[in-house]
Design a protein around this motif. Structure first.
Motif, PDB file in Angstrom:
ATOM      1  N   PRO A   1       0.772  -1.244   0.000  1.00  0.00           N
ATOM      2  CA  PRO A   1       0.000   0.000   0.000  1.00  0.00           C
ATOM      3  C   PRO A   1       0.802   1.293   0.000  1.00  0.00           C
ATOM      4  O   PRO A   1       0.220   2.364  -0.131  1.00  0.00           O
ATOM      5  CB  PRO A   1      -0.816  -0.117   1.293  1.00  0.00           C
ATOM      6  CG  PRO A   1       0.067  -0.898   2.204  1.00  0.00           C
ATOM      7  CD  PRO A   1       0.762  -1.892   1.303  1.00  0.00           C
ATOM      8  N   LEU A   2       2.117   1.201   0.147  1.00  0.00           N
ATOM      9  CA  LEU A   2       2.923   2.418   0.211  1.00  0.00           C
ATOM     10  C   LEU A   2       3.425   2.772  -1.185  1.00  0.00           C
ATOM     11  O   LEU A   2       4.230   2.037  -1.761  1.00  0.00           O
ATOM     12  CB  LEU A   2       4.092   2.226   1.179  1.00  0.00           C
ATOM     13  CG  LEU A   2       3.692   1.806   2.598  1.00  0.00           C
ATOM     14  CD1 LEU A   2       4.924   1.475   3.424  1.00  0.00           C
ATOM     15  CD2 LEU A   2       2.851   2.881   3.258  1.00  0.00           C
ATOM     16  N   PRO A   3       2.973   3.880  -1.753  1.00  0.00           N
ATOM     17  CA  PRO A   3       3.314   4.207  -3.143  1.00  0.00           C
ATOM     18  C   PRO A   3       4.815   4.254  -3.423  1.00  0.00           C
ATOM     19  O   PRO A   3       5.261   3.863  -4.482  1.00  0.00           O
ATOM     20  CB  PRO A   3       2.685   5.588  -3.365  1.00  0.00           C
ATOM     21  CG  PRO A   3       1.767   5.826  -2.235  1.00  0.00           C
ATOM     22  CD  PRO A   3       2.147   4.900  -1.115  1.00  0.00           C
ATOM     23  N   GLY A   4       5.595   4.694  -2.461  1.00  0.00           N
ATOM     24  CA  GLY A   4       7.031   4.795  -2.666  1.00  0.00           C
ATOM     25  C   GLY A   4       7.791   3.506  -2.394  1.00  0.00           C
ATOM     26  O   GLY A   4       9.002   3.448  -2.583  1.00  0.00           O
ATOM     27  N   SER A   5       7.079   2.471  -1.954  1.00  0.00           N
ATOM     28  CA  SER A   5       7.720   1.187  -1.604  1.00  0.00           C
ATOM     29  C   SER A   5       6.922   0.023  -2.184  1.00  0.00           C
ATOM     30  O   SER A   5       6.237  -0.702  -1.455  1.00  0.00           O
ATOM     31  CB  SER A   5       7.817   1.045  -0.083  1.00  0.00           C
ATOM     32  OG  SER A   5       8.573   2.084   0.474  1.00  0.00           O
ATOM     33  N   PRO A   6       6.993  -0.171  -3.489  1.00  0.00           N
ATOM     34  CA  PRO A   6       6.156  -1.191  -4.128  1.00  0.00           C
ATOM     35  C   PRO A   6       6.469  -2.635  -3.716  1.00  0.00           C
ATOM     36  O   PRO A   6       5.667  -3.526  -3.963  1.00  0.00           O
ATOM     37  CB  PRO A   6       6.420  -0.980  -5.619  1.00  0.00           C
ATOM     38  CG  PRO A   6       7.745  -0.299  -5.682  1.00  0.00           C
ATOM     39  CD  PRO A   6       7.845   0.528  -4.437  1.00  0.00           C
ATOM     40  N   LEU A   7       7.605  -2.876  -3.071  1.00  0.00           N
ATOM     41  CA  LEU A   7       7.937  -4.230  -2.607  1.00  0.00           C
ATOM     42  C   LEU A   7       7.515  -4.463  -1.159  1.00  0.00           C
ATOM     43  O   LEU A   7       7.639  -5.578  -0.657  1.00  0.00           O
ATOM     44  CB  LEU A   7       9.441  -4.478  -2.739  1.00  0.00           C
ATOM     45  CG  LEU A   7      10.005  -4.479  -4.145  1.00  0.00           C
ATOM     46  CD1 LEU A   7      11.513  -4.668  -4.097  1.00  0.00           C
ATOM     47  CD2 LEU A   7       9.347  -5.565  -4.969  1.00  0.00           C
ATOM     48  N   MET A   8       7.062  -3.426  -0.483  1.00  0.00           N
ATOM     49  CA  MET A   8       6.770  -3.515   0.941  1.00  0.00           C
ATOM     50  C   MET A   8       5.393  -4.126   1.174  1.00  0.00           C
ATOM     51  O   MET A   8       4.387  -3.425   1.254  1.00  0.00           O
ATOM     52  CB  MET A   8       6.853  -2.127   1.573  1.00  0.00           C
ATOM     53  CG  MET A   8       6.734  -2.106   3.071  1.00  0.00           C
ATOM     54  SD  MET A   8       8.159  -2.756   3.942  1.00  0.00           S
ATOM     55  CE  MET A   8       9.341  -1.473   3.673  1.00  0.00           C
ATOM     56  N   SER A   9       5.384  -5.452   1.276  1.00  0.00           N
ATOM     57  CA  SER A   9       4.163  -6.189   1.608  1.00  0.00           C
ATOM     58  C   SER A   9       4.448  -7.056   2.824  1.00  0.00           C
ATOM     59  O   SER A   9       5.613  -7.339   3.146  1.00  0.00           O
ATOM     60  CB  SER A   9       3.733  -7.078   0.434  1.00  0.00           C
ATOM     61  OG  SER A   9       4.658  -8.147   0.260  1.00  0.00           O
ATOM     62  N   ILE A  10       3.420  -7.493   3.482  1.00  0.00           N
ATOM     63  CA  ILE A  10       3.606  -8.372   4.638  1.00  0.00           C
ATOM     64  C   ILE A  10       4.252  -9.674   4.200  1.00  0.00           C
ATOM     65  O   ILE A  10       5.214 -10.138   4.823  1.00  0.00           O
ATOM     66  CB  ILE A  10       2.266  -8.589   5.370  1.00  0.00           C
ATOM     67  CG1 ILE A  10       1.863  -7.277   6.063  1.00  0.00           C
ATOM     68  CG2 ILE A  10       2.356  -9.747   6.350  1.00  0.00           C
ATOM     69  CD1 ILE A  10       0.480  -7.261   6.670  1.00  0.00           C
ATOM     70  N   ALA A  11       3.772 -10.266   3.124  1.00  0.00           N
ATOM     71  CA  ALA A  11       4.368 -11.513   2.625  1.00  0.00           C
ATOM     72  C   ALA A  11       5.841 -11.291   2.274  1.00  0.00           C
ATOM     73  O   ALA A  11       6.697 -12.124   2.599  1.00  0.00           O
ATOM     74  CB  ALA A  11       3.597 -12.019   1.408  1.00  0.00           C
ATOM     75  N   GLY A  12       6.135 -10.182   1.621  1.00  0.00           N
ATOM     76  CA  GLY A  12       7.514  -9.876   1.248  1.00  0.00           C
ATOM     77  C   GLY A  12       8.415  -9.725   2.460  1.00  0.00           C
ATOM     78  O   GLY A  12       9.558 -10.192   2.460  1.00  0.00           O
ATOM     79  N   LEU A  13       7.901  -9.098   3.517  1.00  0.00           N
ATOM     80  CA  LEU A  13       8.706  -8.916   4.723  1.00  0.00           C
ATOM     81  C   LEU A  13       8.938 -10.240   5.456  1.00  0.00           C
ATOM     82  O   LEU A  13      10.031 -10.475   5.985  1.00  0.00           O
ATOM     83  CB  LEU A  13       8.061  -7.894   5.659  1.00  0.00           C
ATOM     84  CG  LEU A  13       8.233  -6.443   5.223  1.00  0.00           C
ATOM     85  CD1 LEU A  13       7.367  -5.527   6.080  1.00  0.00           C
ATOM     86  CD2 LEU A  13       9.696  -6.021   5.302  1.00  0.00           C
ATOM     87  N   VAL A  14       7.931 -11.106   5.481  1.00  0.00           N
ATOM     88  CA  VAL A  14       8.119 -12.415   6.107  1.00  0.00           C
ATOM     89  C   VAL A  14       9.224 -13.170   5.365  1.00  0.00           C
ATOM     90  O   VAL A  14      10.132 -13.737   5.975  1.00  0.00           O
ATOM     91  CB  VAL A  14       6.807 -13.226   6.144  1.00  0.00           C
ATOM     92  CG1 VAL A  14       7.064 -14.660   6.596  1.00  0.00           C
ATOM     93  CG2 VAL A  14       5.783 -12.547   7.045  1.00  0.00           C
TER      94      VAL A  14
END
Length: 169
Positions: free
Chosen positions: A45-58
């Motif tokens: 959801p962060l426009p400046g961080s297209p890779l920042m997802s919960i799945a991605g962080l896990v």
């Protein structure tokens, strides 16, 4: 299911304190994901961080532990999914994996690495040097993993609230 977490060690020695805090930050990753749908876990959801997802962080925290303990500390061959062309690949491929599987892979790996850490003296030196040529100790690696995972737990807080309004986990 509610994730059980504690930041209070069974003993007050340095190893117990470090490993308890690492386990606490690991468990917090799981707690931040409880009850979340795969769809919400994949949102960025962060426009400046297209890779920042919960799945991605896990996926990211899982591969960070793998890298520091298996590759840097033990000197094993690097099987991290990143490539020179796609250094953040672990965050991209997570979008194609169910959240439950990502969390289980993280927990399974954590159990293996817990055994490694338990039998390794804190002053033991890593097989591979870090960027500045220094060979860090197991103590340094544990502190770094606590810092890294805790920092990403802050990101998970924000993403979880944006995903479904859940706070305070």
């Amino acid at each position: 299911m509610t994730t059980v977490r504690t930041d209070t060690p069974d003993a007050w020695d340095e190893r117990s304190t470090l490993t308890t805090f690492l386990d606490y930050t690991r468990a917090t990753v799981a707690a931040k994901c409880e009850g979340l749908t795969d769809e919400d876990a994949r949102k960025a959801p962060l426009p400046g961080s297209p890779l920042m997802s919960i799945a991605g962080l896990v996926s990211h925290v899982r591969w960070v532990e793998y890298y520091w303990l298996r590759v840097v500390f033990l000197g094993e061959e690097d099987h991290h999914p990143a490539t020179d062309e796609d250094p953040d690949r672990e965050m991209r491929i997570a979008l194609d994996v169910p959240l439950a599987k990502l969390l289980q892979e993280y927990e399974d790996q954590s159990a293996e690495l817990r055994e490694l850490v338990a039998k390794t003296p804190l002053d033991s030196v890593a097989a591979q040097p870090v960027r500045d040529g220094v060979h860090v100790t197991m103590r340094w690696v544990l502190n770094h993993l606590i810092e890294e995972t805790a920092r990403h737990n802050g990101h998970l807080d924000i993403l979880r609230e944006l995903a479904d309004g859940t706070t305070g986990m």
